[in-house]
Design a protein around this motif. Structure first.
Motif, short mmCIF file in Angstrom:
data_model
loop_
_atom_site.label_atom_id
_atom_site.label_comp_id
_atom_site.label_asym_id
_atom_site.label_seq_id
_atom_site.Cartn_x
_atom_site.Cartn_y
_atom_site.Cartn_z
N SER A 300 45.50 40.11 41.89
CA SER A 300 44.16 39.87 41.33
C SER A 300 43.88 38.37 41.31
O SER A 300 44.79 37.55 41.26
CB SER A 300 44.06 40.44 39.91
OG SER A 300 44.20 41.84 39.91
N TRP A 324 40.77 44.28 38.87
CA TRP A 324 39.65 43.87 39.73
C TRP A 324 40.19 42.94 40.83
O TRP A 324 39.65 41.89 41.10
CB TRP A 324 38.59 43.17 38.90
CG TRP A 324 37.74 44.13 38.12
CD1 TRP A 324 36.52 44.59 38.45
CD2 TRP A 324 38.07 44.73 36.87
NE1 TRP A 324 36.05 45.46 37.50
CE2 TRP A 324 36.99 45.56 36.50
CE3 TRP A 324 39.17 44.67 36.00
CZ2 TRP A 324 36.96 46.31 35.34
CZ3 TRP A 324 39.15 45.42 34.84
CH2 TRP A 324 38.06 46.23 34.52
N MET A 326 42.37 42.63 44.80
CA MET A 326 42.00 42.74 46.21
C MET A 326 41.90 44.18 46.70
O MET A 326 41.32 44.45 47.75
CB MET A 326 43.02 42.00 47.07
CG MET A 326 44.45 42.52 46.90
SD MET A 326 45.64 41.56 47.83
CE MET A 326 45.09 41.89 49.49
N GLY A 327 42.49 45.13 45.94
CA GLY A 327 42.42 46.53 46.35
C GLY A 327 43.29 46.80 47.56
O GLY A 327 44.18 46.02 47.92
N GLU A 345 46.96 43.19 53.94
CA GLU A 345 46.36 42.03 53.30
C GLU A 345 47.29 41.43 52.24
O GLU A 345 47.32 40.22 52.04
CB GLU A 345 45.01 42.41 52.66
CG GLU A 345 43.97 42.85 53.66
CD GLU A 345 43.62 41.73 54.65
OE1 GLU A 345 43.61 40.55 54.21
OE2 GLU A 345 43.37 42.02 55.82
N ARG A 376 41.17 53.99 44.72
CA ARG A 376 40.39 52.81 45.10
C ARG A 376 39.06 52.81 44.35
O ARG A 376 38.43 53.84 44.16
CB ARG A 376 40.11 52.80 46.60
CG ARG A 376 41.34 52.68 47.46
CD ARG A 376 41.01 52.80 48.94
NE ARG A 376 40.21 51.67 49.40
CZ ARG A 376 38.95 51.73 49.77
NH1 ARG A 376 38.29 52.89 49.72
NH2 ARG A 376 38.30 50.66 50.19
N GLU A 379 34.13 48.92 44.30
CA GLU A 379 34.21 47.49 44.58
C GLU A 379 35.68 47.11 44.67
O GLU A 379 36.55 47.96 44.88
CB GLU A 379 33.49 46.71 43.48
CG GLU A 379 32.00 47.09 43.35
CD GLU A 379 31.33 46.35 42.21
OE1 GLU A 379 32.05 45.64 41.48
OE2 GLU A 379 30.11 46.51 42.05
N ASN A 380 35.99 45.87 44.52
CA ASN A 380 37.38 45.43 44.59
C ASN A 380 38.17 45.94 43.40
O ASN A 380 37.66 46.02 42.28
CB ASN A 380 37.46 43.91 44.64
CG ASN A 380 36.88 43.36 45.93
OD1 ASN A 380 36.80 44.08 46.93
ND2 ASN A 380 36.46 42.10 45.92
N GLY A 381 39.43 46.24 43.65
CA GLY A 381 40.29 46.65 42.57
C GLY A 381 40.84 48.06 42.74
O GLY A 381 40.47 48.80 43.65
#
Length: 396
Positions: A300, A324, A326-327, A345, A376, A379-381
């Motif tokens: 994060s 929240w 990079m997921g 990633e 998932r 949004e991100n996270g």
């Protein structure tokens, strides 16, 4: 013949001897008292008819001899008949014994065949022949032997399958460990060889020394995670679930990652209205939750929060850990709990990490009767959900 057959034959012979003895005694008594009565009768007749003394005496001796002869023949026929009857019983017993020996031979061959299959490593059930199956139904003892052999075969099959699985898991673990150790060791070797160059400046040597220290720290982290993994999978560390409140377990997990979160100026929020008694191992469950929290903090951005929510449901308790960060890509979501797996990633953006934390977390949770899944966010996270069985009502 077996002992049972010998006893039967001895019983038949004893019956014959006793019967012959009884018949002999009865015959002797009959002849003795009959002769006494006959002599008394003849004496009485001689007193009445003295002139017939000679004829009466001769007739008495004649009939006495004929009676003895007839009785001897009768006794002989009876003894012979009884002996023949005993012989018939003996032959019948011999025939039955032969049949029993044949049945035992068939049964023993089937047992030996089953044991030979066990010795060769085949623990499946061996079909019996029709004859063996028919004979098997006659004896409860042999039926029990076959049942025990079948149970033994089933147990050996389970152990064989488990040993094969453990062997494959060990091979995979060794391959994964070798792969994980190869990269930092190669980096250390290359850095060491470069530091041996005489042309390097002091600043360059310090830079390579810093890289070596980083790789050493990475190796130490990897070895620590591998130690936990080996202890858990080999059974060296036993998970002992107990009835305890989940709140203290979560707080202990937060304490383990508090320093990392503080360094990144991240806030970890815990939302729980009332404590809940859950059957779990507080130490290992805190380890599992801290691994998930460490993963959330690691991936994060600085200053972003991590939220822990505890929701009570009928018969279970759900713990949600939301970040929240990079997921992870959708095509990698099903691999997130695999051993030594790190997302594409994640490997680019974060250097530290061995890909063992989430695998350990899920293993620990499942061994305590719970489940762990990852989801998932739009949004991100990510959102990690842990579901554990609830033992009692929430504590007020």
């Amino acid at each position: 013949m077996d002992r049972r057959s010998d006893k039967k034959i001895a019983f038949y012979i004893a019956i014959w001897i006793v019967s012959a003895a009884v018949m002999t005694v009865a015959a002797v008594c009959f002849l003795y008292f009959g002769e006494k009565i006959w002599d008394a009768h003849v004496t009485e007749l001689i007193v009445i008819h003295p002139e017939l003394e000679k004829a009466l005496t001769e007739n008495s001796r004649y009939y006495h001899d004929r009676g003895m002869e007839i009785f001897g023949m009768l006794w002989g026929f009876l003894a012979l008949g009884l002996g023949m009857l005993c012989c018939v019983f003996y032959l019948a017993q011999r025939i039955e014994c032969k049949k029993r020996e044949r049945r035992m031979s068939v049964q023993a061959e089937a047992v030996i065949r089953r044991i030979e299959e066990f010795r060769r490593g085949d623990y499946s059930c061996i079909p019996l022949s029709d004859e063996a199956d028919e004979i098997l139904n006659d004896g409860a003892d042999w039926q029990r032997v076959y049942e025990l052999l079948k149970e033994l075969g089933d147990a050996l099959s389970v152990w064989k399958r488990r040993m094969t699985e453990e062997e494959n898991n060990t091979k995979a673990l060794i391959a994964d460990i070798s792969h994980q150790l190869k990269t930092p060791l190669a980096a250390l070797r290359m850095s060491y060889e470069l530091t041996m160059e005489e042309t390097l400046t002091d600043s360059e040597r310090k830079e390579f020394a810093a890289k070596e220290e980083w790789e050493i720290q990475k190796l130490e982290l990897l070895l620590e995670e591998l130690l936990k993994l080996s202890q858990l999978e080999t059974g060296m560390v036993q998970i002992v679930p107990q009835d305890a409140g989940i709140r203290n377990t979560i707080l202990n997990a937060v304490e383990q990652v508090f320093v990392k979160a503080h360094q990144k100026q991240m806030e970890i929020r815990v939302k729980q209205e009332a404590d809940v008694i859950v059957r779990h191992d507080p130490k290992w469950m805190a380890e599992a939750i801290s691994n998930i929290l460490d993963n959330a903090v690691k991936y994060s951005k600085p200053g972003s929060p991590v939220e822990i929510r505890v929701n009570s449901m009928p018969g279970s308790t759900m713990i949600e850990i939301e970040d929240w960060g990079m997921g992870i890509a959708a095509d990698e979501l099903h691999k997130i709990f695999q051993r030594f797996y790190r997302g594409r990633e994640a490997e680019k953006l974060v250097r530290d990490g061995a890909g063992i934390g989430l695998y350990l977390a899920r293993s620990v949770i499942e061994r305590q009767g719970g489940t762990a899944v990852a989801k998932r966010k739009a949004e991100n996270g990510m959102i990690f959900r842990i579901v554990l069985p609830t033992i009692e009502k929430p504590l007020q």
